[in-house]
Design a protein around this motif. Structure first.
Motif, PDB file in Angstrom:
ATOM      1  N   ARG A  69       0.819  -1.222   0.000  1.00 24.54           N
ATOM      2  CA  ARG A  69       0.000   0.000   0.000  1.00 24.54           C
ATOM      3  C   ARG A  69       0.852   1.271   0.000  1.00 24.54           C
ATOM      4  N   VAL A  70       2.018   1.215  -0.653  1.00 22.99           N
ATOM      5  CA  VAL A  70       2.942   2.347  -0.613  1.00 22.99           C
ATOM      6  C   VAL A  70       3.118   3.005  -1.982  1.00 22.99           C
ATOM      7  N   TYR A  71       3.440   2.221  -3.012  1.00 25.30           N
ATOM      8  CA  TYR A  71       3.778   2.780  -4.319  1.00 25.30           C
ATOM      9  C   TYR A  71       2.652   2.564  -5.326  1.00 25.30           C
ATOM     10  N   THR A  72       2.655   3.394  -6.365  1.00 23.13           N
ATOM     11  CA  THR A  72       1.676   3.320  -7.440  1.00 23.13           C
ATOM     12  C   THR A  72       2.305   2.667  -8.668  1.00 23.13           C
ATOM     13  N   TYR A  73       1.481   2.429  -9.688  1.00 22.17           N
ATOM     14  CA  TYR A  73       2.002   1.865 -10.931  1.00 22.17           C
ATOM     15  C   TYR A  73       3.022   2.792 -11.588  1.00 22.17           C
ATOM     16  N   ALA A  74       2.884   4.094 -11.394  1.00 20.90           N
ATOM     17  CA  ALA A  74       3.853   5.044 -11.969  1.00 20.90           C
ATOM     18  C   ALA A  74       5.236   4.830 -11.354  1.00 20.90           C
ATOM     19  N   HIS A  75       5.282   4.561 -10.063  1.00 24.40           N
ATOM     20  CA  HIS A  75       6.569   4.249  -9.438  1.00 24.40           C
ATOM     21  C   HIS A  75       7.167   2.985 -10.060  1.00 24.40           C
ATOM     22  N   LEU A  76       6.327   1.979 -10.285  1.00 23.90           N
ATOM     23  CA  LEU A  76       6.813   0.727 -10.857  1.00 23.90           C
ATOM     24  C   LEU A  76       7.290   0.921 -12.288  1.00 23.90           C
ATOM     25  N   ASP A  77       6.680   1.857 -13.018  1.00 19.78           N
ATOM     26  CA  ASP A  77       7.171   2.179 -14.365  1.00 19.78           C
ATOM     27  C   ASP A  77       8.594   2.726 -14.300  1.00 19.78           C
ATOM     28  N   THR A  78       8.857   3.565 -13.313  1.00 17.30           N
ATOM     29  CA  THR A  78      10.204   4.110 -13.133  1.00 17.30           C
ATOM     30  C   THR A  78      11.213   2.992 -12.869  1.00 17.30           C
ATOM     31  N   VAL A  79      10.831   2.036 -12.032  1.00 13.53           N
ATOM     32  CA  VAL A  79      11.700   0.894 -11.746  1.00 13.53           C
ATOM     33  C   VAL A  79      11.967   0.101 -13.016  1.00 13.53           C
ATOM     34  N   ALA A  80      10.905  -0.177 -13.770  1.00 11.98           N
ATOM     35  CA  ALA A  80      11.051  -0.956 -14.998  1.00 11.98           C
ATOM     36  C   ALA A  80      11.972  -0.259 -15.992  1.00 11.98           C
ATOM     37  N   GLU A  81      11.804   1.024 -16.153  1.00  8.54           N
ATOM     38  CA  GLU A  81      12.629   1.765 -17.110  1.00  8.54           C
ATOM     39  C   GLU A  81      14.098   1.758 -16.705  1.00  8.54           C
ATOM     40  N   ALA A  82      14.367   1.819 -15.412  1.00 11.26           N
ATOM     41  CA  ALA A  82      15.754   1.757 -14.940  1.00 11.26           C
ATOM     42  C   ALA A  82      16.360   0.389 -15.220  1.00 11.26           C
ATOM     43  N   CYS A  83      15.596  -0.671 -14.986  1.00 12.71           N
ATOM     44  CA  CYS A  83      16.085  -2.029 -15.265  1.00 12.71           C
ATOM     45  C   CYS A  83      16.349  -2.221 -16.753  1.00 12.71           C
ATOM     46  N   ILE A  84      15.477  -1.677 -17.573  1.00 15.08           N
ATOM     47  CA  ILE A  84      15.639  -1.793 -19.023  1.00 15.08           C
ATOM     48  C   ILE A  84      16.896  -1.060 -19.482  1.00 15.08           C
ATOM     49  N   ALA A  85      17.134   0.118 -18.924  1.00 10.05           N
ATOM     50  CA  ALA A  85      18.336   0.888 -19.288  1.00 10.05           C
ATOM     51  C   ALA A  85      19.604   0.112 -18.912  1.00 10.05           C
ATOM     52  N   LEU A  86      19.605  -0.511 -17.744  1.00  5.70           N
ATOM     53  CA  LEU A  86      20.762  -1.316 -17.332  1.00  5.70           C
ATOM     54  C   LEU A  86      20.949  -2.528 -18.240  1.00  5.70           C
ATOM     55  N   HIS A  87      19.853  -3.134 -18.619  1.00  8.61           N
ATOM     56  CA  HIS A  87      19.935  -4.323 -19.465  1.00  8.61           C
ATOM     57  C   HIS A  87      20.573  -3.982 -20.813  1.00  8.61           C
ATOM     58  N   ARG A  88      20.303  -2.801 -21.312  1.00  8.58           N
ATOM     59  CA  ARG A  88      20.858  -2.395 -22.607  1.00  8.58           C
ATOM     60  C   ARG A  88      22.369  -2.212 -22.544  1.00  8.58           C
ATOM     61  N   ARG A  89      22.885  -1.868 -21.375  1.00 10.47           N
ATOM     62  CA  ARG A  89      24.337  -1.674 -21.249  1.00 10.47           C
ATOM     63  C   ARG A  89      24.960  -2.711 -20.305  1.00 10.47           C
ATOM     64  N   ARG A  90      24.350  -3.866 -20.228  1.00  5.79           N
ATOM     65  CA  ARG A  90      24.787  -4.890 -19.272  1.00  5.79           C
ATOM     66  C   ARG A  90      26.215  -5.364 -19.510  1.00  5.79           C
ATOM     67  N   ASP A  91      26.670  -5.329 -20.766  1.00  5.31           N
ATOM     68  CA  ASP A  91      28.028  -5.811 -21.061  1.00  5.31           C
ATOM     69  C   ASP A  91      29.104  -4.915 -20.461  1.00  5.31           C
ATOM     70  N   THR A  92      28.736  -3.693 -20.084  1.00  6.19           N
ATOM     71  CA  THR A  92      29.729  -2.764 -19.516  1.00  6.19           C
ATOM     72  C   THR A  92      29.851  -2.912 -17.996  1.00  6.19           C
ATOM     73  N   ILE A  93      28.978  -3.689 -17.385  1.00  2.00           N
ATOM     74  CA  ILE A  93      28.938  -3.799 -15.929  1.00  2.00           C
ATOM     75  C   ILE A  93      29.964  -4.824 -15.461  1.00  2.00           C
ATOM     76  N   ARG A  94      30.754  -4.460 -14.452  1.00  2.00           N
ATOM     77  CA  ARG A  94      31.763  -5.356 -13.891  1.00  2.00           C
ATOM     78  C   ARG A  94      31.401  -5.733 -12.460  1.00  2.00           C
ATOM     79  N   GLY A  95      32.007  -6.792 -11.971  1.00  2.00           N
ATOM     80  CA  GLY A  95      31.666  -7.316 -10.658  1.00  2.00           C
ATOM     81  C   GLY A  95      32.317  -6.580  -9.503  1.00  2.00           C
ATOM     82  N   LEU A  96      32.186  -7.181  -8.304  1.00  3.64           N
ATOM     83  CA  LEU A  96      32.676  -6.595  -7.064  1.00  3.64           C
ATOM     84  C   LEU A  96      33.564  -7.596  -6.333  1.00  3.64           C
ATOM     85  N   GLU A  97      34.374  -7.077  -5.421  1.00  7.54           N
ATOM     86  CA  GLU A  97      35.066  -7.936  -4.466  1.00  7.54           C
ATOM     87  C   GLU A  97      34.677  -7.489  -3.065  1.00  7.54           C
ATOM     88  N   MET A  98      34.640  -8.449  -2.141  1.00 11.15           N
ATOM     89  CA  MET A  98      34.246  -8.155  -0.769  1.00 11.15           C
ATOM     90  C   MET A  98      35.460  -7.687   0.023  1.00 11.15           C
TER      91      MET A  98
END
Length: 477
Positions: free
Chosen positions: A412-441
């Motif tokens: 009961r916190v967020y609306t569908y518009a908030h979820l659209d923002t999340v989806a668009e961010a995930c899509i943008a990352l997916h398009r440039r996924r090959d540029t993403i590198r990992g982490l070390e602890m």
């Protein structure tokens, strides 16, 4: 497939401003947090999908109940109300309030487990397994194999594999299995439900061997909803009736009220056994408080009692699950790999498939969660190798088959518009996924490391360096 997305079954009465940050600021914030989204401040997050635990927007009725808190040290009328509601909707005779779900897990583990025991369950959960192991037990996963494959679509991927359970009983003996821990739903499998038929069969099998069945009932309302929608014979049944039948196939449960009880704090341990209740009542005084409040204020118990009543409303839970499906559908249509079928509390991105070039030892899910925050200020949670922790015997990482990023939708916190923002961010990352590198602890606590571990990028410039390991250990200590 029904693609209708129902509107919110509520209207907004009070609003809370959320953070609006720049990318440069988020680069700095995530580096200062050691690339661990748990260590970000809430006022640095635009859309906070870290967890649905305690993040619910309570109703006007619940807030009104908060003003009726009876803060007597013993015998609070709010406890009596909570006890009445739990008996009505869950059916258990005894309830011991706790400050939250892990308080109930602690009590259950201490009163039932002895060193050398085995506790079977349908996939581990982090705090649950930690309490079991702390008291000398070994957790054994007896979930169906399909639960470990994110792309298989089955209606009840949370089910117990009865053959696996029978093999364990034959191998170690029923006397070394104090109880079976049945999660409804299964969080780390993607919020997957358990069928009523499976609950019934598990209960009968365990009863035949003198083994108790204890539910992790944290998201039992969502499980009841999936039974109504997916299992034959329940389409016309109410959520309340399904919930009551579910609980009839258990000897007790732990509950984090911060989820399906629709409150910001609180939990409880339930059971029917009088002797177990006596033991729990003695221990709760040491670790929580009196058996009639268990670490909670009277007002919190009143809010939880009212939240339980609200939680069984079909319109509420239908909208809640539909929001998850909406976000999952948007990601799936964009080619982003998500766990299927969609669960009831979150959308889980398959980080192994999203970032196949990053080996699991370089924490692809942790990496993706950090990148999502930098992209749009969306805070998500890693549910993979970091959450799984280390093998107590070998010291090596547990390597779960599922390496996931959880986008957890608060109630009961967020609306569908908030979820659209999340989806668009995930899509943008997916398009440039090959540029993403990992982490070390660079810092790792001994227990439940995903909460406070710190990381640094493997390659690429960083505007703010993570603090040195020595400092981190000092801070953590």
């Amino acid at each position: 497939m029904d693609r209708r997305y129902v509107p919110e079954p509520y209207k907004i009465k009070v609003v809370e401003p959320i953070a609006v940050t720049t990318r440069d600021e988020r680069d700095r914030f995530i580096a200062e947090a050691g690339y661990n989204t748990f260590l970000l401040r809430s006022d640095q997050c635009t859309i906070d999908l870290l967890t649905d635990s305690g993040t619910t927007a309570m109703s006007d009725n619940q807030w009104a109940g908060m003003m009726l808190g009876d803060e007597a040290y013993a015998g609070s009328r709010n406890f009596l109300h909570l006890q009445e509601v739990v008996r009505t909707y869950y059916g258990f005779r005894h309830i011991v309030p706790t400050h939250q779900g892990r308080g109930a897990e602690n009590l259950l583990s201490m009163i039932m487990i002895k060193p050398g025991d085995y506790v079977p369950g349908n996939m581990y959960f982090t705090t649950t397994r930690a309490h079991q192991e702390r008291n000398g037990a070994t957790f054994v996963d007896v979930i169906v194999d399909e639960a470990h494959d994110p792309q298989i679509e089955l209606p009840f991927k949370g089910n117990i594999d009865l053959a696996k359970l029978e093999r364990l009983i034959a191998e170690v003996g029923a006397g070394r299995i104090p109880y079976l821990c049945l999660a409804v739903t299964v969080n780390l499998a993607g919020g997957q439900p358990v069928s009523m038929a499976n609950m019934r069969a598990v209960y009968r099998l365990c009863a035949a061997h003198g083994i108790k069945v204890m539910y992790d009932a944290t998201r039992c309302i969502e499980n009841a909803y999936f039974i109504k929608m997916r299992e034959e014979g329940y389409a016309e049944a109410s959520i309340a009736a399904i919930l009551k039948e579910m609980m009839s196939y258990a000897d007790g449960c732990t509950m984090s009220g911060k989820k399906d009880c629709l409150v910001n704090i609180g939990g409880f341990l339930c059971m029917n056994d009088d002797d177990l209740y006596q033991k729990a009542s003695e221990l709760v005084v040491l670790f929580e408080g009196m058996p009639s409040y268990g670490g909670l204020a009277g007002r919190d118990m009143e809010a939880m009692a009212r939240g339980i009543v609200e939680s069984v409303d079909y319109n509420y839970v239908h909208h809640r699950v539909t929001q998850c499906r909406y976000l999952a559908d948007r990601l799936d249509e964009a080619g982003i790999p998500v766990v299927k079928p969609t669960g009831g509390h979150a959308v889980f991105i398959d980080a192994k498939a999203f970032l196949p070039h990053i080996p699991q030892d370089r924490f692809p899910a942790q990496t993706l969660a950090a990148e999502l925050y930098v992209e749009a200020g969306v805070r998500a949670m890693e549910r993979g190798i970091v959450s799984a922790g280390r093998n107590r015997e070998t010291g090596d990482h547990h390597r779960p088959k599922l390496e996931l990023v959880r986008l957890t939708i608060p109630r009961r916190v967020y609306t569908y518009a908030h979820l659209d923002t999340v989806a668009e961010a995930c899509i943008a990352l997916h398009r440039r996924r090959d540029t993403i590198r990992g982490l070390e602890m660079v810092y790792e606590p001994k227990v439940l490391r995903f909460f406070t571990a710190r990381f640094q990028p493997l390659a690429g410039p960083t505007k703010v360096k993570a603090r040195p390991t020595a400092q981190l250990v000092e801070l953590a200590g």
